[in-house]
Design an enzyme around this catalytic site. Sequence first.
Site, short mmCIF file in Angstrom:
data_model
loop_
_atom_site.label_atom_id
_atom_site.label_comp_id
_atom_site.label_asym_id
_atom_site.label_seq_id
_atom_site.Cartn_x
_atom_site.Cartn_y
_atom_site.Cartn_z
N HIS A 193 -5.28 39.38 73.54
CA HIS A 193 -5.24 38.00 73.08
C HIS A 193 -4.13 37.21 73.76
CE1 HIS A 193 -8.01 39.56 70.03
NE2 HIS A 193 -8.53 38.36 70.19
N GLU A 436 -20.59 41.53 68.31
CA GLU A 436 -19.42 42.08 69.01
C GLU A 436 -19.41 43.59 69.06
OE1 GLU A 436 -15.76 39.48 68.66
OE2 GLU A 436 -16.32 39.72 66.58
N ASN A 459 -15.91 40.05 74.71
CA ASN A 459 -14.63 40.78 74.83
C ASN A 459 -14.69 42.05 74.00
OD1 ASN A 459 -13.98 38.42 76.09
ND2 ASN A 459 -12.78 37.61 74.39
N ASP A 460 -15.15 41.89 72.76
CA ASP A 460 -15.24 43.08 71.92
C ASP A 460 -16.49 43.89 72.20
OD1 ASP A 460 -12.90 43.27 70.30
OD2 ASP A 460 -13.48 41.37 69.43
N ARG A 470 -9.22 47.17 74.51
CA ARG A 470 -9.04 46.02 75.40
C ARG A 470 -7.59 45.71 75.70
NH1 ARG A 470 -11.44 41.18 71.57
NH2 ARG A 470 -10.16 39.74 72.72
N CYS A 507 -19.29 33.36 73.58
CA CYS A 507 -17.94 32.78 73.58
C CYS A 507 -16.88 33.76 74.08
CB CYS A 507 -17.58 32.29 72.18
SG CYS A 507 -17.54 33.61 70.96
C1 PEP Z 1 -14.89 38.26 71.73
O1 PEP Z 1 -14.67 39.37 71.23
O2 PEP Z 1 -15.55 38.10 72.79
C2 PEP Z 1 -14.34 37.05 71.10
C3 PEP Z 1 -14.65 35.85 71.53
O3 PEP Z 1 -13.46 37.23 70.08
P1 PEP Z 1 -11.90 37.62 70.29
O4 PEP Z 1 -11.62 37.58 71.76
O5 PEP Z 1 -11.10 36.65 69.53
O6 PEP Z 1 -11.85 38.99 69.71
MG MG Z 2 -13.85 39.43 69.25
#
Ligand code: PEP
Ligand code: MG
Length: 576
Positions: A193, A436, A459-460, A470, A507
């Site tokens: 993050h 996710e 991402n997840d 990650r 996203c």
């Molecule tokens: C994701 O996991 O792709 C996401 C947008 O959420 P975050 O990155 O906040 O876990």
């Molecule tokens: Mg996520």
Amino acid sequence: MALAIYGTGVSSGIAIGRAHVVRGRRLDTQEHPIEPDQVDREVRRFRLAVGRASEDLRRVRRQLPADTPVEVTEFLDIHVLMLEDSSIADAPAEIIAEQQCNAEWAINLQCDRLKAVFEEMEDPYIRSRANDVDQVIGRVLNQLAAEGADDYVGEHYRGLVLVAEDVDPASFLLLYQEGIAGLVTEHGGPLSHTAILARSLKMPAVMGLRNALRLINEGELVVLDGQRGVTLADPGRTVQRHYREKLRQESARQSLLQQVRRQPTQTVDRCPIRLQANVDLAEDMALAKLNGAQGVGLFRTEYLFLNREIPPDEEEQFQAYAALVGKLGDGATTIRTLDLGADKQVDSIRASGSSMINPALGLRAVRLCLSEQEMFLCQLRAILRATALGPVNILIPMLCNTQELFQVKSLVQQAERELRAEQVPVGPYQLGGMIEVPAAALSARTFAKNLDFLSIGTNDLIQYTLAIDRIDDQVGYLYDPLHPAVLKLLQITLDAAGAVGTPVSLCGEMAADTTYTRLLLGLGLRDFSVSPARLLEVRQVVNSTDLSVISRLTRRIMRASHPARIAALVRELNEV
Ligand code: PEP
Ligand code: MG
């Protein structure tokens, strides 16, 4: 002599500045006995360091822009007060005199004592003060370490490239406010993050740079190239000239990109594509608006909870959500419910016990919310109140089974009932879920049938599909959005949602990387949500894409299994 050190570029851009190396203070803090006639001098050293640390914090506090989130200002105020408290301002001086030892050792000893007291406390808020003790004392130790090193002491962070072992998202926000020019860390990767924040704040950053603390010296000139993932320590004049020229070219490229700012987002064959913004901080809204985002596709509410001891109450949350609603044209504001846990920890709402063994697989996101229902209801009420002000979507992170979904739905209904009974207006809203975890992608049809929209969090999804943490740079090399398994899960989700007519957006960071824009369009994605800083780049690629031309190549990519073959076909796709 110039030295090139390679890591992973997590936020592009170039920073040129002096290095400020933040070392793990325990490593540096050993006991050195001193002579009785050195005690006064050592106490003076200590008092000077406390004074500088305090002045530093006050300066940062004074320079904060008026719209700085209240949690950041409160955080700084508390730290200034702690530095004035005799337990930190005086007790170490007594230890120096009694034990005839160096200031670093004395202050470390006092730190351990204070932390032990806090950690004994029953009350989680008070217990969480132990972290503040660590941070405040870390500042004094940094001052001791920086003694004599410098012509930049008055301006402690402004314009510097920060070199650290690791930086959590909360500290990063503070460093950003303090004006650092770039970030180099030994650990962490592109999906942490902190990396996501760095990209959204356009701060050049390189992570996973092993041995950075050993190889980069305090105060040394460094060039950080966030695109190539390299940091050059003590570069020669030619290298400096080269990078200053690159900086100039980049600013020329950015000016050219401005041309797409006023264009609609649509493919060459006139298929409209929705381009929304991921918003982490309220400040992101200005750029999102400027770059023509068609709504907020993801507002990560957990940032409202960081850097503070007491979570924001319903009213404060409502004000934060209300500030976003209706600000990007007709577009909706998608407010994601709390995704705490894993690398976003808040002491007052911390998962305990087994979750700490592997927090990414533990009590995170919707799981934590369902186990802390009072906190969840408070957030749901705040979001539902914001629905009266304009179009709002509620997005639930990390769903993995329908039971969780039905529990969430019943809590949303409960919050709505409560508000209506109190005569508080609630407007229409959509309820969506994030895809996710592979289980959710594989059951996408069920989720699509029971929700108003889906949002894919790659991402997840990538982390959980490929079993790579990650934030662990040691397995960062396995991160691969083009892995056939990831692509299949994306295809399954898009097809399942399409079959039942449920809108789906993406996203995760994959949506913001233009390497994948055409492939995602080819798979059927029509709704992207990206960091405001990436909106123009993505729009430029969308606007140069002809869907009828890319479909055949997309099918070939989906049939391929060898990574090199897939990468070559994606390159081909991006060149047609
Ligand atoms: C994701 O996991 O792709 C996401 C947008 O959420 P975050 O990155 O906040 O876990
Ligand atoms: Mg996520």
